[in-house]
Every structure is written in C-alpha cells, then in structure tokens.
Write a protein that holds these residues in place. Structure first.
Motif, short mmCIF file in Angstrom:
data_model
loop_
_atom_site.label_atom_id
_atom_site.label_comp_id
_atom_site.label_asym_id
_atom_site.label_seq_id
_atom_site.Cartn_x
_atom_site.Cartn_y
_atom_site.Cartn_z
N LEU A 187 0.83 -1.20 0.00
CA LEU A 187 0.00 0.00 0.00
C LEU A 187 0.87 1.25 0.00
N ALA A 188 1.91 1.25 0.81
CA ALA A 188 2.80 2.42 0.87
C ALA A 188 3.50 2.63 -0.46
N ALA A 189 3.83 1.54 -1.15
CA ALA A 189 4.50 1.66 -2.44
C ALA A 189 3.55 2.19 -3.51
N GLU A 190 2.29 1.75 -3.47
CA GLU A 190 1.33 2.14 -4.49
C GLU A 190 0.77 3.54 -4.29
N ASP A 191 0.41 3.86 -3.05
CA ASP A 191 -0.24 5.15 -2.78
C ASP A 191 0.24 5.68 -1.43
N PRO A 192 1.42 6.32 -1.38
CA PRO A 192 1.97 6.76 -0.11
C PRO A 192 1.12 7.81 0.60
N LYS A 193 0.40 8.64 -0.15
CA LYS A 193 -0.44 9.66 0.48
C LYS A 193 -1.59 9.01 1.25
N PHE A 194 -2.25 8.02 0.62
CA PHE A 194 -3.33 7.31 1.30
C PHE A 194 -2.80 6.51 2.48
N ALA A 195 -1.63 5.89 2.30
CA ALA A 195 -1.04 5.08 3.37
C ALA A 195 -0.73 5.93 4.59
N SER A 196 -0.20 7.13 4.37
CA SER A 196 0.12 7.98 5.52
C SER A 196 -1.14 8.50 6.20
N SER A 197 -2.19 8.72 5.43
CA SER A 197 -3.44 9.16 6.06
C SER A 197 -4.07 8.02 6.87
N MET A 198 -3.93 6.80 6.41
CA MET A 198 -4.47 5.66 7.13
C MET A 198 -3.63 5.33 8.36
N GLU A 199 -2.37 5.63 8.31
CA GLU A 199 -1.51 5.36 9.46
C GLU A 199 -1.96 6.17 10.68
N GLY A 200 -2.45 7.37 10.47
CA GLY A 200 -2.92 8.20 11.56
C GLY A 200 -4.15 7.65 12.24
#
Length: 136
Positions: A18-31
């Motif tokens: 997920l982080a490789a494909e869409d880092p912006k979405f991954a960082s928002s989901m990490e929060g």
C-alpha cells in the motif's frame, strides 16, 4: 486476540504494498491507528469548553454575541480534541524491489506503468484474468 506470525507477516506485506502504491493514502491511514485524542488534546479541549461555558454565562448577562462566541469556542475546542493530529512527512516507508526503503517513486507521465511487482498490479492482473474467463 493477537495475530499469528503468518497473519502479521501478511499484514506487513500489505502495508508495504500500500505504501509503495499510494503513499499519500497510506500515511493518512496510518494516523487512524491511534486510539483517539491524546492527553494534551483532551486537556486543551476541557479548558476550551470551560472557557466557552464561561463566555456563554457572561453572554446571558451582557449581549447575545458574547454567548455566541462562547458557544463557538466550545465547539472549536471539541473539534480540536476529536480531529486527528497532524503528522509530519513520513509515515509508512515504501520498500522497493532492491530492498531499500524510502519515499515511493512517482510515475512520470499521466499513464500508468505496470511493473508487475506491485500489489495493485497483481490485483489488476487477477481481475483481467477473471474478465477473460467470463466472470462478470
């Protein structure tokens, strides 16, 4: 119930893909992993609500606008406490094919480049195979 080692490895692989494909979405989901507001946010919210309540009570004796401002302060304090904290740059690190980590490399043009190694590419390939076999 804790995850087994196999399930934990699978989850880690999904997060990396997920982080490789869409880092912006991954960082928002990490929060969203965090349980909720931190203690500091709760303290600020309580102080804000008490101050807003004081302004509302003062507005009862003076003008309506002071009370309205107090209500706005209370709403803002609660919204601040419940809003997710802002994070700096970073988040999940993308793992590249060579084993290094870092921010994901962007796709140069407007078109999508298929590398064949990404999680989403594998899902797309499976979907294409299903469509060709008559699964619609």
């Amino acid at each position: 119930m804790p995850l087994s080692e196999h399930e934990q490895r699978m989850l880690d692989q999904l997060e990396q893909a997920l982080a490789a494909e869409d880092p912006k979405f991954a960082s928002s989901m990490e929060g969203s992993r965090r349980g909720g507001p931190t203690r500091t946010r709760w303290v600020i919210a309580v102080v804000g609500v008490v101050a807003g309540l004081g302004l509302v009570l003062l507005g009862i004796n003076t003008t309506m606008w002071v009370g309205a401002a107090g209500f706005a302060v209370m709403v803002a304090a609660v919204a601040y406490a419940l809003a997710p904290p802002r994070k700096g740059r970073g988040g999940l690190a993308a793992v590249r094919a060579d084993g290094t980590t870092g921010p994901s490399r962007g796709h140069g043009g407007g078109g999508r480049q298929k590398s064949g190694s990404g999680f989403m590419d594998k899902l797309d390939d499976r979907w294409d195979r299903r469509s060709q076999d008559g699964w619609r």
